[in-house]
Design a protein around this motif. Structure first.
Motif, PDB file in Angstrom:
ATOM      1  N   LYS A   1       0.831  -1.210   0.000  1.00 25.18           N
ATOM      2  CA  LYS A   1       0.000   0.000   0.000  1.00 25.18           C
ATOM      3  C   LYS A   1       0.862   1.255   0.000  1.00 25.18           C
ATOM      4  O   LYS A   1       0.508   2.263  -0.636  1.00 25.18           O
ATOM      5  CB  LYS A   1      -0.941  -0.020   1.199  1.00 25.18           C
ATOM      6  CG  LYS A   1      -1.951  -1.162   1.163  1.00 25.18           C
ATOM      7  CD  LYS A   1      -2.971  -1.056   2.283  1.00 25.18           C
ATOM      8  CE  LYS A   1      -4.029  -2.145   2.156  1.00 25.18           C
ATOM      9  NZ  LYS A   1      -5.121  -2.006   3.132  1.00 25.18           N
TER      10      LYS A   1
ATOM     11  N   VAL B   1       2.007   1.915  -3.576  1.00 28.22           N
ATOM     12  CA  VAL B   1       0.921   2.470  -4.400  1.00 28.22           C
ATOM     13  C   VAL B   1       0.689   3.937  -4.059  1.00 28.22           C
ATOM     14  O   VAL B   1       0.545   4.788  -4.956  1.00 28.22           O
ATOM     15  CB  VAL B   1      -0.366   1.647  -4.198  1.00 28.22           C
ATOM     16  CG1 VAL B   1      -1.558   2.352  -4.843  1.00 28.22           C
ATOM     17  CG2 VAL B   1      -0.198   0.250  -4.764  1.00 28.22           C
TER      18      VAL B   1
ATOM     19  N   LEU C   1      -6.380  -5.319  -3.212  1.00 27.03           N
ATOM     20  CA  LEU C   1      -5.779  -4.406  -4.185  1.00 27.03           C
ATOM     21  C   LEU C   1      -6.041  -4.876  -5.612  1.00 27.03           C
ATOM     22  O   LEU C   1      -5.194  -5.499  -6.263  1.00 27.03           O
ATOM     23  CB  LEU C   1      -4.281  -4.275  -3.914  1.00 27.03           C
ATOM     24  CG  LEU C   1      -3.914  -3.597  -2.593  1.00 27.03           C
ATOM     25  CD1 LEU C   1      -2.404  -3.519  -2.431  1.00 27.03           C
ATOM     26  CD2 LEU C   1      -4.536  -2.208  -2.495  1.00 27.03           C
ATOM     27  N   HIS C   2      -7.231  -4.584  -6.104  1.00 22.85           N
ATOM     28  CA  HIS C   2      -7.554  -4.857  -7.509  1.00 22.85           C
ATOM     29  C   HIS C   2      -6.588  -4.059  -8.391  1.00 22.85           C
ATOM     30  O   HIS C   2      -6.479  -2.846  -8.256  1.00 22.85           O
ATOM     31  CB  HIS C   2      -8.990  -4.414  -7.818  1.00 22.85           C
ATOM     32  CG  HIS C   2     -10.040  -5.083  -6.991  1.00 22.85           C
ATOM     33  ND1 HIS C   2     -10.755  -6.184  -7.433  1.00 22.85           N
ATOM     34  CD2 HIS C   2     -10.502  -4.816  -5.741  1.00 22.85           C
ATOM     35  CE1 HIS C   2     -11.626  -6.547  -6.496  1.00 22.85           C
ATOM     36  NE2 HIS C   2     -11.487  -5.733  -5.460  1.00 22.85           N
ATOM     37  N   GLY C   3      -5.912  -4.739  -9.272  1.00 18.90           N
ATOM     38  CA  GLY C   3      -4.948  -4.069 -10.149  1.00 18.90           C
ATOM     39  C   GLY C   3      -3.533  -4.560  -9.964  1.00 18.90           C
ATOM     40  O   GLY C   3      -2.671  -4.332 -10.818  1.00 18.90           O
ATOM     41  N   ALA C   4      -3.272  -5.238  -8.863  1.00 17.15           N
ATOM     42  CA  ALA C   4      -1.945  -5.821  -8.668  1.00 17.15           C
ATOM     43  C   ALA C   4      -1.787  -7.048  -9.549  1.00 17.15           C
ATOM     44  O   ALA C   4      -2.763  -7.735  -9.868  1.00 17.15           O
ATOM     45  CB  ALA C   4      -1.755  -6.197  -7.200  1.00 17.15           C
TER      46      ALA C   4
ATOM     47  N   ARG D   1      -3.773   0.380 -13.868  1.00 17.87           N
ATOM     48  CA  ARG D   1      -3.685  -0.466 -12.686  1.00 17.87           C
ATOM     49  C   ARG D   1      -3.295   0.355 -11.448  1.00 17.87           C
ATOM     50  O   ARG D   1      -3.844   0.177 -10.364  1.00 17.87           O
ATOM     51  CB  ARG D   1      -2.668  -1.589 -12.911  1.00 17.87           C
ATOM     52  CG  ARG D   1      -3.128  -2.690 -13.862  1.00 17.87           C
ATOM     53  CD  ARG D   1      -2.023  -3.701 -14.115  1.00 17.87           C
ATOM     54  NE  ARG D   1      -2.454  -4.808 -14.932  1.00 17.87           N
ATOM     55  CZ  ARG D   1      -2.975  -5.946 -14.464  1.00 17.87           C
ATOM     56  NH1 ARG D   1      -3.116  -6.097 -13.144  1.00 17.87           N
ATOM     57  NH2 ARG D   1      -3.343  -6.912 -15.274  1.00 17.87           N
ATOM     58  N   CYS D   2      -2.361   1.249 -11.628  1.00 16.20           N
ATOM     59  CA  CYS D   2      -1.876   2.037 -10.499  1.00 16.20           C
ATOM     60  C   CYS D   2      -2.971   2.973  -9.980  1.00 16.20           C
ATOM     61  O   CYS D   2      -3.155   3.123  -8.762  1.00 16.20           O
ATOM     62  CB  CYS D   2      -0.645   2.833 -10.920  1.00 16.20           C
ATOM     63  SG  CYS D   2       0.356   3.394  -9.523  1.00 16.20           S
TER      64      CYS D   2
ATOM     65  N   ARG E   1      -6.188   2.536 -10.189  1.00 13.77           N
ATOM     66  CA  ARG E   1      -7.226   1.736  -9.535  1.00 13.77           C
ATOM     67  C   ARG E   1      -6.817   1.386  -8.106  1.00 13.77           C
ATOM     68  O   ARG E   1      -7.600   1.500  -7.170  1.00 13.77           O
ATOM     69  CB  ARG E   1      -7.473   0.464 -10.348  1.00 13.77           C
ATOM     70  CG  ARG E   1      -8.684  -0.338  -9.878  1.00 13.77           C
ATOM     71  CD  ARG E   1      -8.883  -1.575 -10.735  1.00 13.77           C
ATOM     72  NE  ARG E   1     -10.115  -2.267 -10.349  1.00 13.77           N
ATOM     73  CZ  ARG E   1     -10.453  -3.468 -10.792  1.00 13.77           C
ATOM     74  NH1 ARG E   1      -9.645  -4.119 -11.635  1.00 13.77           N
ATOM     75  NH2 ARG E   1     -11.580  -4.036 -10.411  1.00 13.77           N
ATOM     76  N   MET E   2      -5.568   0.969  -7.948  1.00 10.16           N
ATOM     77  CA  MET E   2      -5.096   0.621  -6.605  1.00 10.16           C
ATOM     78  C   MET E   2      -4.997   1.856  -5.714  1.00 10.16           C
ATOM     79  O   MET E   2      -5.287   1.799  -4.508  1.00 10.16           O
ATOM     80  CB  MET E   2      -3.740  -0.082  -6.693  1.00 10.16           C
ATOM     81  CG  MET E   2      -3.808  -1.481  -7.280  1.00 10.16           C
ATOM     82  SD  MET E   2      -2.216  -2.336  -7.198  1.00 10.16           S
ATOM     83  CE  MET E   2      -1.256  -1.401  -8.388  1.00 10.16           C
TER      84      MET E   2
ATOM     85  N   VAL F   1      -6.490   2.382  -1.921  1.00  7.88           N
ATOM     86  CA  VAL F   1      -5.643   2.698  -0.772  1.00  7.88           C
ATOM     87  C   VAL F   1      -6.083   4.003  -0.116  1.00  7.88           C
ATOM     88  O   VAL F   1      -6.112   4.116   1.119  1.00  7.88           O
ATOM     89  CB  VAL F   1      -4.164   2.776  -1.206  1.00  7.88           C
ATOM     90  CG1 VAL F   1      -3.296   3.327  -0.088  1.00  7.88           C
ATOM     91  CG2 VAL F   1      -3.668   1.399  -1.631  1.00  7.88           C
TER      92      VAL F   1
END
Length: 758
Positions: A672, A675, A699-702, A731-732, A734-735, A739
């Motif tokens: 986290k 991110v 963490l959707h996107g990892a 992806r970044c 989204r995460m 967070v």
């Protein structure tokens, strides 16, 4: 049988040899918590010479969990299966009595074959031995059925309008109690029996003094009404037993001294029970000073935030001292009179040996390997368990003194697993919440612990138990299910907040409330967050910007992979290095184009268990650099030391990929932090996360990888290094939203709301 209950002070002026033989359901297990506590105090040392016998229709399997219930008095003997099982309190058979009963039993298969022609019989699906139990209405008990039971040389017992038991000839609660008394040399005049259904009638028929508790089956009351030695109480359960004992001549104080001691309430509306204080205690020039903790995760500041207003609070924590009772020791100290004017830290004096055994040795050598599913590394020491219990008892007693009437107590982590067991009997008025900061393993792993029953029994004294993710909740429910019968009252779907089928730790639904023996426990998933604002502030500092520039200069256009973890076998350090070596073997085009910044934080001093691991890490790093280094490029830059958090953030900012692949992890805040740093600096990055880290389901996107799969590790790392800019950015982002929305403040507020609503 266990050591989780400390005896109450003596409250009887003269010794008594009373033997209480009590039914469980509807009798000992009924009534108010206060009455249960009073009875528990009586038979946990307050009555000199007193004995307690559980006499129940339950099978032994369903009695065992009660032996770990700290709110109950523990038995000296157990008569189970309606008299067909007779044991000492430590579960040893009372022979020859137990053997003689078994010799008279034809066996369950013979009984079932004999009674198969009676369709009105529905067998009960409950644990049982040397008896067969059925459901049947009174009209279904025909002369033919009685004759069939008679032909087996067995007895038929019918009770409560629906229960039928087939038992060995002459066996019932009363007969087994009478024979036990004769075998153990009890004076019949000292025996008092208690019950609530016709199932208990045989105990009264023996002629012992008796108590029928309030709410009993009317048919039982009618049968015993004319028995002169039977007292019919109005109070239910333990309250009725206490009234009955007084009726039969036992002089019991209305308010035991042990109870009065704990009725002296504190003032704290919220109590934090945490093994560490909200500050670091350090000596400077011989003067004890309190300093802000070095940890940047934000948990302690978040917990302190609950005391920022007018709420009266207490924080119960240890203080390292030369003895348990140091001269001049100040028990209560302020944290920050300006910001938390009504918060005091209740310091518990522990010695270095206490901390070494309770925390460093036992918690890390026995619990830690089990929690993270490495049972082969676990070491169990009964003496260390006893010290663990002792420290937990001290925490519980101090918590009981601090809390106001009806206060919320928030207990933190596995180091204090047994605090609820000690606390609930002392303060049944409290609302007890518990949060696990670690993983919780599957039941087959957890149950390896020699003391798993005591631990589960303790956690079931809570009103609310929280975990990071739904999988840990379900693991806990499975552990409870293997310990005692339970009913799932509520469950909730896990999507869309949590990944369900796309991760090794995913589940689609989560149990949110269970009931065990009439007690309701609520459960929830609350992943700990981070202080996003702190990271945003750090990256704007000129000194940090300079550090980022220096790391970028060092990388010189090479893609950076950052790996930050503590030295621990659960972190998968060796597997990660082996995967990186394999990547360079399989993709020679990456040689000179990628660098692994491998930062390993040393274990706490005195943790010898990790020394071998460090040696192996050093060896593999040397091998990789020896094989692939050039004059201009080093594949692995290895740091074995603790870095200041600002330096850590600088590494996050400068690197393209964060590679976080623990074999097991309760959550993982490093993921986290990475991110949040990429969001704060406006630079997209790729997060590779082990499927066995709790954060993976949040963490959707990892990019998820299996650290046990060598091919997966190398393949996913290659995917991260070659990912297109647009996908990295998506992806970044989204995460980062996840967070930011679920930061550490949100975690604290969400948990507190759930605890207060439980």
């Amino acid at each position: 049988m266990n050591a989780i209950v400390s005896p109450a002070e003596l409250i009887i002026d003269t010794p008594t040899n009373v033997v209480l033989a009590t039914d469980l359901d509807g009798t000992l297990l009924a009534g108010t918590q206060d009455m249960r506590r009073r009875l528990r105090d009586l038979f946990s040392g307050a009555l000199a010479g007193a004995r307690l016998i559980y006499v129940t229709g339950r099978g032994l399997e369903s009695i065992i969990p009660l032996l770990s219930d700290s709110t109950l008095p523990q038995p000296d003997y157990i008569i189970a299966d309606v008299g067909a099982t007779v044991l000492h309190g430590d579960l040893r058979p009372v022979d020859p009595l137990h053997h003689n009963i078994a010799a008279r039993w034809p066996g369950a298969q013979a009984v079932l074959q004999q009674l198969a022609r009676f369709p009105a019989l529905q067998r009960q699906t409950v644990p049982q031995e040397r008896r067969c139990s059925f459901f049947i209405s009174e009209g279904g008990i025909s002369a033919e059925l009685r004759a069939a039971v008679e032909a087996l040389d067995c007895d038929l017992l019918w009770s409560a309008g629906r229960y039928l038991d087939v038992l060995p000839r002459g066996v019932n609660k009363g007969s087994s109690l009478r024979e036990l008394a004769a075998t153990q040399g009890f004076d019949p005049e000292t025996i008092v029996v208690a019950g609530d259904t016709l199932n208990d009638l045989s105990m009264y028929a023996t002629g012992f003094k008796g108590i029928v508790v309030g709410g009993a089956e009317p048919a039982l009351i009618e049968r015993v009404r004319k028995m002169p030695r039977v007292f019919i109480a109005k109070d239910e359960g333990c309250g009725g037993i206490l009234k009955g004992l007084a009726h039969h001549g036992m002089e019991i104080e209305s308010t035991p001294r042990a109870q009065r001691r704990m009725d002296e309430r504190g003032e704290a509306e919220l109590v934090m029970a945490y093994h560490r204080p909200p500050f670091d205690e350090v000596f400077e020039d011989g003067v004890l000073k309190h300093k802000r903790p070095k940890s940047p995760n934000g948990i302690i500041p978040t917990l302190l935030g609950f005391f920022a207003g007018a709420r009266k609070g207490s924080w119960v924590a240890w203080s390292l001292q030369d003895s348990r009772s140091p001269e001049g020791f100040v028990r209560h100290v302020s944290v920050d009179k300006k910001h938390y004017p009504k918060l005091k830290v209740a310091r518990i004096a522990l010695t270095a040996e206490d901390v070494d055994i309770f925390y460093k040795k036992f918690s890390k050598e026995a619990f830690w390997p089990i929690i993270f599913s490495f049972p082969d590394k676990a070491e169990f020491n009964q003496a260390h368990w006893e010290r663990f219990l002792e420290v937990n008892r001290i925490f519980a007693e101090q918590t009981a003194h601090e809390a106001a009437e009806g206060a919320v107590v928030w207990i933190h982590d596995y180091n204090l697993w047994m605090v609820p067991a000690f606390l609930r009997p002392l303060r049944p008025d409290l609302r007890i919440a518990f949060f696990h900061h670690t993983a919780f393993p599957s039941s087959d792993i957890f149950n390896i612990l020699p003391w798993y029953r005591e631990i589960i029994g303790s956690l079931l004294q809570c009103d609310y138990v929280g975990f990071h993710i739904p999988r840990y909740v379900e693991n806990f429910v499975d552990a409870v299910r293997s310990y005692t019968p339970l009913e799932v009252l509520e469950s909730v779907p896990c999507a869309p907040r949590f990944i369900t089928y796309g991760c090794a730790l995913g589940v689609d639904t989560m149990t949110s409330a269970i009931e065990i023996g009439g007690r309701r426990v609520r459960l929830g998933a609350h992943p700990v967050g981070i202080d996003v604002g702190l990271i945003e502030d750090i990256v704007t500092k000129p000194a940090v910007q300079k550090k980022i520039d220096r790391i970028n200069t060092l990388l010189d256009g090479v893609k950076g992979i950052v790996s930050i973890e503590r030295l621990d076998y659960v972190k998968g350090s060796l597997e990660k290095l082996q995967a990186f070596e394999r990547l360079l073997e399989q993709h020679p085009e990456l040689i000179g184009g990628v660098t692994l910044l491998n930062i390993i934080t040393p274990a706490a001093p005195g943790m010898e268990i990790y020394e071998t691991l460090r040696t192996e890490v050093d060896r593999i790093v040397g091998r990789i650099n020896g094989r692939f280094s050039t004059l201009e490029w080093t594949p692995v830059r290895y740091f074995y030391r603790s870095l200041p958090f600002e330096d850590v953030v600088a590494h996050y900012a400068a690197c393209d990929v964060a590679w976080i692949t623990p074999l097991r992890d309760g959550l993982n805040l490093v993921a986290k932090e990475f991110v949040a740093t990429k969001k704060a600096t406006g630079t997209p990055g790729v997060l590779i996360l082990s499927e066995f880290a709790g954060a993976a389901v949040e963490l959707h996107g990892a990019l998820l990888t299996n650290p046990y799969d060598a091919n997966s590790m190398s393949k996913v790392l290659h995917q991260a290094l070659t990912m297109g800019t647009d996908e990295r950015a998506y992806r970044c982002q989204r995460m980062a939203a996840i967070v930011a929305d679920n930061d550490v403040a949100h975690w604290g507020d969400e948990f507190m709301r759930a605890a207060q609503a439980a």
